[in-house]
Design a protein around this motif. Sequence first.
Motif, short mmCIF file in Angstrom:
data_model
loop_
_atom_site.label_atom_id
_atom_site.label_comp_id
_atom_site.label_asym_id
_atom_site.label_seq_id
_atom_site.Cartn_x
_atom_site.Cartn_y
_atom_site.Cartn_z
N SER A 15 -0.96 -15.53 -11.78
CA SER A 15 -1.03 -15.07 -13.22
C SER A 15 -2.47 -15.34 -13.59
O SER A 15 -3.11 -16.29 -12.87
CB SER A 15 0.23 -15.69 -14.08
OG SER A 15 1.49 -15.83 -13.54
N ARG A 16 -2.43 -14.80 -14.72
CA ARG A 16 -3.95 -15.19 -15.61
C ARG A 16 -4.03 -16.79 -15.67
O ARG A 16 -4.86 -17.33 -15.70
CB ARG A 16 -4.17 -14.30 -16.74
CG ARG A 16 -4.43 -12.90 -16.60
CD ARG A 16 -5.65 -12.63 -15.68
NE ARG A 16 -4.90 -12.18 -14.41
CZ ARG A 16 -5.90 -12.06 -13.08
NH1 ARG A 16 -6.99 -12.21 -13.22
NH2 ARG A 16 -5.14 -11.24 -12.06
N ARG A 17 -2.78 -17.26 -16.20
CA ARG A 17 -2.58 -18.51 -16.50
C ARG A 17 -1.58 -19.25 -15.62
O ARG A 17 -0.53 -18.62 -15.34
CB ARG A 17 -2.08 -18.82 -17.97
CG ARG A 17 -2.08 -20.07 -18.60
CD ARG A 17 -1.74 -20.08 -20.02
NE ARG A 17 -2.99 -19.70 -20.84
CZ ARG A 17 -2.69 -19.80 -22.12
NH1 ARG A 17 -1.63 -19.94 -22.80
NH2 ARG A 17 -3.88 -19.42 -23.00
N ALA A 18 -2.11 -20.41 -15.09
CA ALA A 18 -1.26 -21.14 -14.23
C ALA A 18 0.23 -21.92 -14.96
O ALA A 18 0.10 -21.87 -16.05
CB ALA A 18 -1.95 -22.43 -13.70
N THR A 19 1.14 -21.61 -13.95
CA THR A 19 2.54 -21.94 -14.47
C THR A 19 2.75 -23.33 -13.78
O THR A 19 1.66 -24.13 -13.04
CB THR A 19 3.73 -21.19 -13.91
OG1 THR A 19 3.64 -21.21 -12.61
CG2 THR A 19 3.39 -19.79 -14.50
N ALA A 20 3.84 -24.12 -14.35
CA ALA A 20 4.26 -25.45 -13.75
C ALA A 20 4.26 -25.25 -12.23
O ALA A 20 3.85 -26.34 -11.42
CB ALA A 20 5.41 -25.95 -14.42
N ASN A 57 2.64 -29.32 -22.59
CA ASN A 57 3.79 -29.64 -21.85
C ASN A 57 3.92 -28.92 -20.39
O ASN A 57 4.73 -29.42 -19.57
CB ASN A 57 5.14 -29.39 -22.69
CG ASN A 57 5.23 -29.85 -23.85
OD1 ASN A 57 4.77 -31.10 -23.85
ND2 ASN A 57 5.97 -29.59 -25.00
N THR A 58 3.08 -28.00 -20.04
CA THR A 58 2.95 -27.32 -18.94
C THR A 58 2.73 -28.25 -17.70
O THR A 58 3.53 -28.40 -16.55
CB THR A 58 2.30 -25.96 -18.61
OG1 THR A 58 2.60 -25.15 -19.73
CG2 THR A 58 2.60 -25.30 -17.48
N ALA A 59 1.78 -28.90 -18.09
CA ALA A 59 1.18 -29.92 -16.82
C ALA A 59 2.08 -31.14 -16.77
O ALA A 59 2.61 -31.61 -15.53
CB ALA A 59 -0.14 -30.42 -17.20
N GLN A 60 2.80 -31.36 -17.90
CA GLN A 60 3.71 -32.59 -17.80
C GLN A 60 5.22 -32.15 -16.95
O GLN A 60 5.43 -32.97 -16.25
CB GLN A 60 4.26 -33.04 -19.30
CG GLN A 60 5.14 -34.31 -19.48
CD GLN A 60 4.23 -35.61 -18.77
OE1 GLN A 60 3.13 -35.75 -19.14
NE2 GLN A 60 5.19 -36.06 -17.52
N ALA A 61 5.56 -31.01 -17.39
CA ALA A 61 6.62 -30.43 -16.24
C ALA A 61 6.36 -30.36 -15.23
O ALA A 61 7.00 -30.57 -14.17
CB ALA A 61 6.97 -29.23 -16.93
N ALA B 232 8.78 -17.73 -15.27
CA ALA B 232 9.12 -18.80 -16.47
C ALA B 232 10.13 -19.85 -16.22
O ALA B 232 10.31 -20.66 -16.87
CB ALA B 232 9.36 -18.13 -17.59
N GLY B 233 10.98 -19.54 -14.96
CA GLY B 233 11.85 -20.42 -14.60
C GLY B 233 13.44 -20.17 -14.96
O GLY B 233 13.35 -18.90 -15.72
#
Lengths: 475, 475
Positions: A15-20, A57-61, B232-233
């Motif tokens: 994606s354009r933005r990284a997910t956890a 919170n994404t990086a924390q997850a 998104a999970g």
Amino acid sequence: MSRAPYVGLSVTSGSRRATAADIVASVQREISSGALPAGSRLPPVRALEKQLGLSKNTAQAAYDELVARGLVEAREREGVFVMAAKTARSIEAPITTPPLPDFVAPALSRPDFTPRGVTNLSTVFIDPELLPTERLSECARSVLREKMPAQYDVQGYQPLREAIAKRLVARGLDVEADHIVVTTGSQQSLDIVARSLSRKKIAIESPVYAYAKLLFENLGHDLVGLPLDPFAGLDLDAWDRALASKPALAYLIPSFHNPTGYSYSSAELRGVLELCAKHGVAILEDDWGSDMLSDGEYRPMLRMLGGRNVLYVNSFTKKLLPSLRIGFVAAPPELVPTLVATKRLSTLGNAWLTEAVVAEFLDRGYYDTHLQHLQRSLDQRYAACLAALDELMPDGVKWTTPGGGPTLWLEIPRTIDLAALEAHLARRNIVVSNKSAAFLGEPNLHGFRIAYAWLAEHEMRAALTILADALRTLG
Amino acid sequence: MSRAPYVGLSVTSGSRRATAADIVASVQREISSGALPAGSRLPPVRALEKQLGLSKNTAQAAYDELVARGLVEAREREGVFVMAAKTARSIEAPITTPPLPDFVAPALSRPDFTPRGVTNLSTVFIDPELLPTERLSECARSVLREKMPAQYDVQGYQPLREAIAKRLVARGLDVEADHIVVTTGSQQSLDIVARSLSRKKIAIESPVYAYAKLLFENLGHDLVGLPLDPFAGLDLDAWDRALASKPALAYLIPSFHNPTGYSYSSAELRGVLELCAKHGVAILEDDWGSDMLSDGEYRPMLRMLGGRNVLYVNSFTKKLLPSLRIGFVAAPPELVPTLVATKRLSTLGNAWLTEAVVAEFLDRGYYDTHLQHLQRSLDQRYAACLAALDELMPDGVKWTTPGGGPTLWLEIPRTIDLAALEAHLARRNIVVSNKSAAFLGEPNLHGFRIAYAWLAEHEMRAALTILADALRTLG
């Protein structure tokens, strides 16, 4: 506060933005590849969020997930570090086990295997000594000279369907390879036909092959009984009345009926076809037994007389090896896609290897040679069984004379309790089949099968001697 | 009027009084044995009735049957004579063909095979080049050194169940051989579980493995959707609401979900178990994909975390050879008899030969070696696919990063019509899977699978180049 420098982290994302998940996957890959050795310190959460432009919170997850997987550990006030072990770790928190759902067993749960030292006087199987195990192994070895192909055809291995069609044509049926669906024994043929019927009502002979009846009941069909008396033949007037209730299908075993060994007379074959036509009832013909009968006992199949609309089921289970599990249904061409689709939902395809082995066996002409040998052996056992019955059985006992095949029906006086007889025989290490599941409603017969295909002549004679004694004792 | 003398006829009967079938069978046997040569004259009907003490018409019915079978002929005023030919004759009267019954095809009828020269960009199968065909042949030849055994075990070949249990124990599951039922691929595991459920309501992820959804629908289950977004999970609040409707079972693919490639995070695994416990919903876990993931992507199974009540399904279909059709379900011991009974009704047993081949393959330790090789190959193809996507795909396209395995999900802008894209690609000999059958209700995704396990790197690159062009053209 002196802390280890942290490593740079490159995160791949779709994606354009990284997910956890992207972060987890990227760290995972770098650890696996050795780019992140044990002890490496990962970027602090806020640094990573800034680097990747992430929402809070994404990086924390992602880090929580990496910790849960045992890949990294968080050391208080020091940071997040790559661990040495790369194997996944179980979640440590106790988890409540979800409850079992409500399951319901079909009738006839797991039957007991016949234990060693016990004589099964009623099985429908054939003595393995009479089966062509060597030649089947030979065909399997020949098939394996080629590599095992990876794919399968849901309808069934094409050369097997061609060999089956050729055989059926030679027996007078108008069938093509494309009309045949190969199934796991004939049982799956019955399953996919019964599952595809939009109207859930089937007529069955009573008695009938018990696993067909139980299958139809399990699938929610209403059943209509067609009384069959192997000593008196078919009462076609009673059938006329039963078929007037308009079942979608009549499941029939016109040749070497299971469990009685009865074969419809030619007049009965015609009468049944006429009744089905009159009431608009289609026919599912189970022709499992005719291959095992002596030449002279062959009768035309309903499929031959009634044409393509008769669904025709047969199998190689009893005649070659039960463990091959190869049966088939021949259907009108317009119905084949439906049956294939139902088969796909139930099991997708069958094992290609065994289908190829049977195709090879048929192609080499081994099957006809084997059947001739088998018929001769069964005829001998049959004649010996009849002679022993004639000599040993007390008055009031009668039996069918199927003219060959694997079993006959022994009918005993109603004054003798079947359960008491079973218990009495069990104490003498003899098992007879309880056939109550074969009847729809009140049983019109009072007896069981005698399995001369399974037992050698001397075993049969010994078992019948004990049976005759038991009948005299209880009679 | 001079007539030939008639022969004496001895009729064997199981009853005190001979039936028409007895007479037919006796004549038949005497003809076969040569005791009644062609041209022999049979006793007149009345003589036979008197000899055997029969009621009127019984002998006549027997003679009619013998005539119908082509064994004797009635010559007017001369009598009944044995014919030369012994083969059965067809009934000559025309028979009305009974009508076809009402059958109904399940949705998703026969899908097209991918024709030659066409690239399937979405299949879930693995390139046969990566599969251990030689070693499987070797195991099959070894198994065939013994004769093929005739019988089978309905629950599954015992040494195979033992080998499977041993593997599962090594992966942290608390399983014994007796808890395992071997099935025709994992599809039959789903079939027998869903058929045995007394309450017909199942929760499924949406999207989900389409043939599971269609199977459950075909068996009359009400379905409840558990929305799954691989970007998104899991929205566990939505799952909480869905599971509150009390389905009997939740069918879940927590590791390498089909069709998205998503794997539940450790927190999600725990959350799902807690929700199922809260609402009294049992779990059917389909673990088809985890064997194909890189080591680091392994997650604990729900079966491991949730204990024996979680029904666990896996198969060797994708990983060894699709054509072997061997899957299994591990169930709590008290449920095994029910599942075995349902399997018996559906197909009885499986082909013994392929079960023994897989047992041998596991026993020799070939499976672990093969999986390591397979994971490495899939990882390489996965990395190459990600690189090609990164380079080639236009803005607005995104994809999942499953971290290994056979496929990923490509999500395209909703402005692009999927049917138009499919048609556009088909003209360029590329097939992508229409996944509409995988969703319950309105699809929450807009895309399809990319099959890097099936395609070699250069084929994948070529296909993705054409796909990227198509997306730009239609976008």
